[in-house]
Write a protein that holds these residues in place. Structure first.
Motif, short mmCIF file in Angstrom:
data_model
loop_
_atom_site.label_atom_id
_atom_site.label_comp_id
_atom_site.label_asym_id
_atom_site.label_seq_id
_atom_site.Cartn_x
_atom_site.Cartn_y
_atom_site.Cartn_z
N MET A 105 0.79 -1.24 0.00
CA MET A 105 0.00 0.00 0.00
C MET A 105 0.82 1.29 0.00
N PRO A 106 2.00 1.36 0.68
CA PRO A 106 2.70 2.66 0.70
C PRO A 106 2.98 3.27 -0.67
N PRO A 107 3.53 2.53 -1.67
CA PRO A 107 3.74 3.20 -2.96
C PRO A 107 2.43 3.57 -3.66
N LEU A 108 1.36 2.81 -3.41
CA LEU A 108 0.06 3.17 -4.02
C LEU A 108 -0.47 4.47 -3.41
N LEU A 109 -0.24 4.63 -2.12
CA LEU A 109 -0.67 5.88 -1.46
C LEU A 109 0.18 7.05 -1.95
N MET A 110 1.49 6.79 -2.11
CA MET A 110 2.36 7.86 -2.63
C MET A 110 1.92 8.28 -4.03
N LYS A 111 1.52 7.30 -4.82
CA LYS A 111 1.08 7.64 -6.18
C LYS A 111 -0.15 8.56 -6.12
N LEU A 112 -1.08 8.20 -5.25
CA LEU A 112 -2.29 9.02 -5.12
C LEU A 112 -1.91 10.46 -4.74
N ILE A 113 -1.01 10.59 -3.77
CA ILE A 113 -0.63 11.92 -3.28
C ILE A 113 0.09 12.71 -4.38
N PHE A 114 1.06 12.07 -5.05
CA PHE A 114 1.85 12.83 -6.04
C PHE A 114 1.09 13.04 -7.35
N ASP A 115 0.07 12.20 -7.62
CA ASP A 115 -0.80 12.47 -8.78
C ASP A 115 -1.67 13.70 -8.52
N LEU A 125 2.36 30.65 -9.89
CA LEU A 125 3.80 30.57 -10.15
C LEU A 125 4.43 29.28 -9.62
N MET A 126 3.80 28.74 -8.59
CA MET A 126 4.37 27.53 -7.98
C MET A 126 4.02 26.25 -8.75
N ARG A 127 2.93 26.31 -9.52
CA ARG A 127 2.42 25.07 -10.12
C ARG A 127 3.46 24.33 -10.97
N PRO A 128 4.20 25.02 -11.86
CA PRO A 128 5.19 24.27 -12.67
C PRO A 128 6.27 23.61 -11.81
N ILE A 129 6.62 24.27 -10.70
CA ILE A 129 7.66 23.70 -9.83
C ILE A 129 7.12 22.46 -9.13
N VAL A 130 5.91 22.60 -8.62
CA VAL A 130 5.29 21.46 -7.92
C VAL A 130 5.11 20.30 -8.90
N ARG A 131 4.69 20.64 -10.13
CA ARG A 131 4.50 19.58 -11.13
C ARG A 131 5.83 18.86 -11.40
N MET A 132 6.90 19.62 -11.47
CA MET A 132 8.21 19.02 -11.74
C MET A 132 8.64 18.11 -10.58
N ILE A 133 8.43 18.59 -9.36
CA ILE A 133 8.81 17.76 -8.20
C ILE A 133 7.99 16.46 -8.20
N ALA A 134 6.67 16.60 -8.45
CA ALA A 134 5.81 15.41 -8.44
C ALA A 134 6.25 14.43 -9.52
N GLU A 135 6.60 14.94 -10.68
CA GLU A 135 7.03 14.05 -11.77
C GLU A 135 8.33 13.34 -11.42
N ARG A 136 9.25 14.09 -10.77
CA ARG A 136 10.52 13.47 -10.36
C ARG A 136 10.29 12.32 -9.38
N VAL A 137 9.42 12.58 -8.39
CA VAL A 137 9.18 11.55 -7.37
C VAL A 137 8.49 10.34 -8.02
N ARG A 138 7.52 10.64 -8.89
CA ARG A 138 6.81 9.53 -9.55
C ARG A 138 7.76 8.71 -10.41
N GLY A 139 8.50 9.41 -11.27
CA GLY A 139 9.37 8.71 -12.21
C GLY A 139 10.56 8.04 -11.55
N GLY A 140 11.10 8.70 -10.51
CA GLY A 140 12.32 8.19 -9.89
C GLY A 140 12.07 7.16 -8.81
#
Ligand SMILES: N[C@@H](CCC(=O)N[C@@H](CS)C(=O)NCC(=O)O)C(=O)O
Length: 222
Positions: A105-115, A125-140
């Motif tokens: 369950m932990p990675p599934l919960l992380m996916k929900l949060i970062f999606d 102004l923050m949205r592109p930065i947050v999107r980039m961080i979320a994509e990094r965490v998801r992909g990495g």
């Protein structure tokens, strides 16, 4: 009578299903998720964390779905849905009972949060930065972990029909939630035929269907 404190669309659906499988009478106290998806505050009067499932039975209040499954099997199971002690199946049973919440369950919960994170309210102004961080965490981290777990579960179901062996057990009920969540939003599709067949087999069980009728709408399936 055993009472299930049941939050709609939640893990407590598994408890209803287990009780239907072992044919134990139970009452349901219903709680509705709030707009932010949290449980209502009343559930904290039953257990301080205010999470579902919680059951009350014979003066005991029990939270945490794995502990609830163990309690129901020990107290009401009459030897059903658990492999005999001292067998390899029993070891596997214990493993999957814990793995479901502890590892799957932990990675599934992380996916929900970062999606959801880049879609939440924030200054433009923050949205592109947050999107980039979320994509990094998801992909990495998150997506590779999800793949690792799905590959593992698929391979394990290649060894036996059910998670603990060739007999259906409470460990399969416990595993149903991560597998269903994976199918709803964790990348599980028909390219993993053993897990897909597992879902089809559990959905066909009469006790599963009776639990759905009593529990109400269960959107996680979609
Ligand atoms: N590991 C716990 C997780 C309990 C949990 O997080 N339940 C969710 C429902 S699926 C919940 O109550 N969420 C509402 C909230 O956190 O307010 C278990 O298996 O019982």
């Amino acid at each position: 009578m055993l009472t299930v404190h049941h939050l709609n669309n939640s893990r407590s659906q598994r408890v209803l299903w287990l009780l239907e499988e072992v044919d134990v009478p139970y009452a349901i106290v219903r709680y509705q998720r709030q707009p932010d998806m949290h449980a209502p505050a009343e559930l904290r009067a039953i257990h301080p964390l205010g999470k579902s499932p919680v059951i009350t039975d014979d003066g005991n209040t029990i939270a945490e779905s794995g502990a609830i499954a163990e309690y129901i099997i020990d107290t009401h199971g009459e030897g059903r849905l658990i492999p005999p002690p001292g067998t390899p199946e029993r070891l596997r049973y214990t493993y999957w009972l814990h793995y479901a919440e502890g590892s799957a369950m932990p990675p599934l919960l992380m996916k929900l949060i970062f999606d959801r994170m880049p879609k939440g309210p924030m200054p433009a102004l923050m949205r592109p930065i947050v999107r980039m961080i979320a994509e990094r965490v998801r992909g990495g981290f998150v997506d590779p972990q999800l793949k690792l777990h799905l590959d593992y579960q698929e391979a394990e179901l290649g060894k036996s029909l059910w998670f603990a062996g060739n007999e259906f057990t409470a460990a399969d009920i416990q595993m149903s939630f991560p597998v269903e969540v994976s199918a709803a939003r964790g990348g599980l599709d028909a390219t993993r035929p053993k897990l897909w067949a597992f879902l089809e087999r559990i959905h066909a069980r009469p006790a599963y269907q009776r639990a759905l009728e009593r529990g109400g709408r269960y959107d996680i399936l979609r």
